[in-house]
Design a protein around this motif. Structure first.
Motif, PDB file in Angstrom:
ATOM      1  N   PHE A   1       0.844  -1.191   0.000  1.00 55.41           N
ATOM      2  CA  PHE A   1       0.000   0.000   0.000  1.00 55.41           C
ATOM      3  C   PHE A   1       0.879   1.241   0.000  1.00 55.41           C
ATOM      4  N   VAL A   2       0.369   2.319  -0.580  1.00 57.45           N
ATOM      5  CA  VAL A   2       1.098   3.581  -0.595  1.00 57.45           C
ATOM      6  C   VAL A   2       0.239   4.632   0.100  1.00 57.45           C
ATOM      7  N   THR A   3       0.859   5.390   0.990  1.00 61.90           N
ATOM      8  CA  THR A   3       0.164   6.453   1.711  1.00 61.90           C
ATOM      9  C   THR A   3       0.502   7.794   1.074  1.00 61.90           C
ATOM     10  N   PHE A   4      -0.553   8.505   0.636  1.00 60.37           N
ATOM     11  CA  PHE A   4      -0.389   9.817   0.008  1.00 60.37           C
ATOM     12  C   PHE A   4      -0.973  10.890   0.922  1.00 60.37           C
ATOM     13  N   PRO A   5      -0.214  11.949   1.242  1.00 61.44           N
ATOM     14  CA  PRO A   5      -0.821  13.083   1.953  1.00 61.44           C
ATOM     15  C   PRO A   5      -1.606  13.932   0.939  1.00 61.44           C
ATOM     16  N   VAL A   6      -2.894  14.150   1.218  1.00 66.23           N
ATOM     17  CA  VAL A   6      -3.754  14.901   0.296  1.00 66.23           C
ATOM     18  C   VAL A   6      -4.298  16.125   1.024  1.00 66.23           C
TER      19      VAL A   6
END
Length: 176
Positions: free
Chosen positions: A65-70
Protein backbone atom coordinates in the motif's frame (compact mmCIF):
# COMPACT_ATOMS: atom_id res chain seq x y z
CA UNK A 1 -23.22 27.63 9.61
CA UNK A 2 -21.31 26.60 6.50
CA UNK A 3 -17.57 27.10 6.09
CA UNK A 4 -15.17 26.53 3.20
CA UNK A 5 -11.95 25.19 4.71
CA UNK A 6 -8.76 23.35 3.76
CA UNK A 7 -8.14 19.96 5.39
CA UNK A 8 -5.43 17.35 5.08
CA UNK A 9 -5.71 13.56 5.13
CA UNK A 10 -3.37 10.63 4.55
CA UNK A 11 -4.92 8.29 1.99
CA UNK A 12 -3.84 4.67 1.54
CA UNK A 13 -4.10 3.25 -1.94
CA UNK A 14 -3.80 -0.39 -3.04
CA UNK A 15 -1.22 -1.14 -5.77
CA UNK A 16 -3.96 -2.27 -8.20
CA UNK A 17 -5.04 1.40 -8.46
CA UNK A 18 -1.63 2.55 -9.69
CA UNK A 19 -1.25 3.63 -13.30
CA UNK A 20 -2.34 6.59 -15.36
CA UNK A 21 -5.59 7.02 -13.34
CA UNK A 22 -3.82 7.11 -9.96
CA UNK A 23 -4.91 10.66 -9.14
CA UNK A 24 -8.53 9.98 -10.20
CA UNK A 25 -8.62 6.85 -8.03
CA UNK A 26 -7.16 8.78 -5.10
CA UNK A 27 -9.74 11.57 -5.44
CA UNK A 28 -12.61 9.06 -5.78
CA UNK A 29 -11.47 7.25 -2.61
CA UNK A 30 -11.15 10.59 -0.77
CA UNK A 31 -14.70 11.61 -1.74
CA UNK A 32 -16.06 8.18 -0.72
CA UNK A 33 -14.22 8.21 2.64
CA UNK A 34 -14.73 11.85 3.66
CA UNK A 35 -18.02 13.25 2.32
CA UNK A 36 -20.87 12.80 4.81
CA UNK A 37 -18.59 12.21 7.78
CA UNK A 38 -18.42 14.29 10.94
CA UNK A 39 -15.43 15.44 12.90
CA UNK A 40 -16.10 17.13 16.20
CA UNK A 41 -13.53 19.80 15.46
CA UNK A 42 -14.69 20.92 12.00
CA UNK A 43 -18.28 19.67 11.72
CA UNK A 44 -20.01 17.68 8.98
CA UNK A 45 -18.18 17.47 5.65
CA UNK A 46 -20.83 18.33 3.07
CA UNK A 47 -18.75 18.26 -0.12
CA UNK A 48 -15.18 18.27 -1.38
CA UNK A 49 -14.78 21.25 -3.69
CA UNK A 50 -11.20 20.81 -4.84
CA UNK A 51 -7.85 19.12 -4.39
CA UNK A 52 -5.01 21.51 -3.52
CA UNK A 53 -2.11 19.11 -3.38
CA UNK A 54 -1.29 15.41 -3.53
CA UNK A 55 2.07 14.74 -1.90
CA UNK A 56 4.61 12.08 -2.69
CA UNK A 57 3.51 8.58 -1.76
CA UNK A 58 5.22 6.56 0.92
CA UNK A 59 5.31 2.77 0.42
CA UNK A 60 4.15 0.80 3.47
CA UNK A 61 6.53 -2.06 4.33
CA UNK A 62 5.17 -5.54 3.72
CA UNK A 63 1.78 -4.55 2.27
CA UNK A 64 2.55 -2.67 -0.93
CA UNK A 65 0.00 0.00 0.00
CA UNK A 66 1.10 3.58 -0.60
CA UNK A 67 0.16 6.45 1.71
CA UNK A 68 -0.39 9.82 0.01
CA UNK A 69 -0.82 13.08 1.95
CA UNK A 70 -3.75 14.90 0.30
CA UNK A 71 -4.66 18.53 0.94
CA UNK A 72 -8.23 19.34 -0.12
CA UNK A 73 -10.85 22.10 0.10
CA UNK A 74 -14.29 21.26 1.42
CA UNK A 75 -17.55 22.74 2.63
CA UNK A 76 -18.38 21.87 6.24
CA UNK A 77 -21.53 22.44 8.30
CA UNK A 78 -21.11 23.29 11.96
CA UNK A 79 -24.01 24.52 14.11
CA UNK A 80 -23.37 27.17 16.78
CA UNK A 81 -25.18 28.29 19.91
CA UNK A 82 -27.59 31.11 19.05
CA UNK A 83 -27.89 30.12 15.38
CA UNK A 84 -31.36 30.07 13.79
CA UNK A 85 -32.04 27.00 11.63
CA UNK A 86 -34.94 25.59 9.67
CA UNK A 87 -35.50 21.90 10.38
CA UNK A 88 -37.91 19.05 9.68
CA UNK A 89 -39.58 17.33 12.66
CA UNK A 90 -38.75 13.61 12.73
CA UNK A 91 -40.34 12.47 16.01
CA UNK A 92 -42.77 13.92 18.55
CA UNK A 93 -43.30 12.65 22.11
CA UNK A 94 -44.45 14.04 25.46
CA UNK A 95 -40.87 15.09 26.33
CA UNK A 96 -40.58 17.30 23.22
CA UNK A 97 -39.64 16.68 19.61
CA UNK A 98 -36.63 15.81 17.47
CA UNK A 99 -35.90 17.66 14.25
CA UNK A 100 -33.21 17.38 11.59
CA UNK A 101 -31.44 20.24 9.85
CA UNK A 102 -29.34 18.44 7.28
CA UNK A 103 -27.13 15.98 9.15
CA UNK A 104 -27.71 17.57 12.59
CA UNK A 105 -30.31 16.18 14.96
CA UNK A 106 -31.86 18.76 17.30
CA UNK A 107 -33.99 18.08 20.37
CA UNK A 108 -36.55 20.65 21.50
CA UNK A 109 -37.80 19.96 25.03
CA UNK A 110 -41.44 20.58 25.97
CA UNK A 111 -40.12 23.30 28.31
CA UNK A 112 -38.73 25.11 25.25
CA UNK A 113 -42.03 24.98 23.35
CA UNK A 114 -44.46 27.92 23.87
CA UNK A 115 -46.77 27.51 26.88
CA UNK A 116 -49.95 27.70 24.78
CA UNK A 117 -49.00 24.46 22.95
CA UNK A 118 -50.01 21.14 24.49
CA UNK A 119 -49.02 17.58 23.68
CA UNK A 120 -51.72 15.49 22.00
CA UNK A 121 -51.14 11.72 21.98
CA UNK A 122 -52.69 9.30 19.51
CA UNK A 123 -51.76 7.72 16.21
CA UNK A 124 -50.06 11.00 15.13
CA UNK A 125 -48.61 12.62 18.30
CA UNK A 126 -48.30 16.40 18.07
CA UNK A 127 -48.12 19.71 19.90
CA UNK A 128 -51.17 21.89 19.19
CA UNK A 129 -52.20 25.39 20.24
CA UNK A 130 -55.42 25.69 22.28
CA UNK A 131 -57.33 27.07 19.26
CA UNK A 132 -55.90 24.36 16.96
CA UNK A 133 -54.40 26.84 14.49
CA UNK A 134 -50.79 25.65 14.83
CA UNK A 135 -49.72 22.02 14.98
CA UNK A 136 -46.23 20.51 15.29
CA UNK A 137 -46.09 16.90 14.14
CA UNK A 138 -43.84 14.55 12.16
CA UNK A 139 -42.70 16.16 8.86
CA UNK A 140 -43.61 19.70 10.00
CA UNK A 141 -41.03 22.33 9.09
CA UNK A 142 -39.98 24.50 12.04
CA UNK A 143 -37.68 27.46 12.54
CA UNK A 144 -35.71 27.05 15.76
CA UNK A 145 -32.84 28.55 17.67
CA UNK A 146 -29.95 26.43 18.91
CA UNK A 147 -29.32 27.04 22.60
CA UNK A 148 -26.74 24.35 23.20
CA UNK A 149 -24.39 21.96 21.42
CA UNK A 150 -22.43 18.92 22.51
CA UNK A 151 -19.55 17.80 20.34
CA UNK A 152 -18.30 14.22 20.32
CA UNK A 153 -15.48 12.87 18.18
CA UNK A 154 -17.85 11.78 15.40
CA UNK A 155 -21.19 13.48 16.17
CA UNK A 156 -22.71 16.84 17.07
CA UNK A 157 -25.86 16.99 19.21
CA UNK A 158 -27.98 20.14 19.62
CA UNK A 159 -30.71 21.44 21.91
CA UNK A 160 -33.09 23.98 20.42
CA UNK A 161 -36.01 26.23 21.33
CA UNK A 162 -39.04 27.60 19.53
CA UNK A 163 -40.01 29.77 22.52
CA UNK A 164 -38.91 33.06 20.96
CA UNK A 165 -40.16 35.65 18.49
CA UNK A 166 -40.45 34.52 14.84
CA UNK A 167 -39.72 30.86 15.72
CA UNK A 168 -42.07 27.91 15.28
CA UNK A 169 -43.91 26.15 12.48
CA UNK A 170 -43.06 27.29 8.96
CA UNK A 171 -44.92 24.65 7.00
CA UNK A 172 -47.45 22.10 8.28
CA UNK A 173 -47.69 18.94 6.14
CA UNK A 174 -51.45 18.63 6.82
CA UNK A 175 -52.41 22.10 5.54
CA UNK A 176 -50.05 22.20 2.54
Amino acid sequence: MFFHIVLERNMQLHPRHFGRHLRDNLVAKLVKDVEGTCSGRHGFVVAITGIENVGKGLIRDGTGFVTFPVKYQCVVFRPFKGEILEAVVTMVNKMGFFAEAGPVQIFVSNHLIPDDMEFQSGDMPNYTTSDGSVKIQKDSEVRLKIIGTRVDATEIFCIGTIKDDFLGVINDPVTS
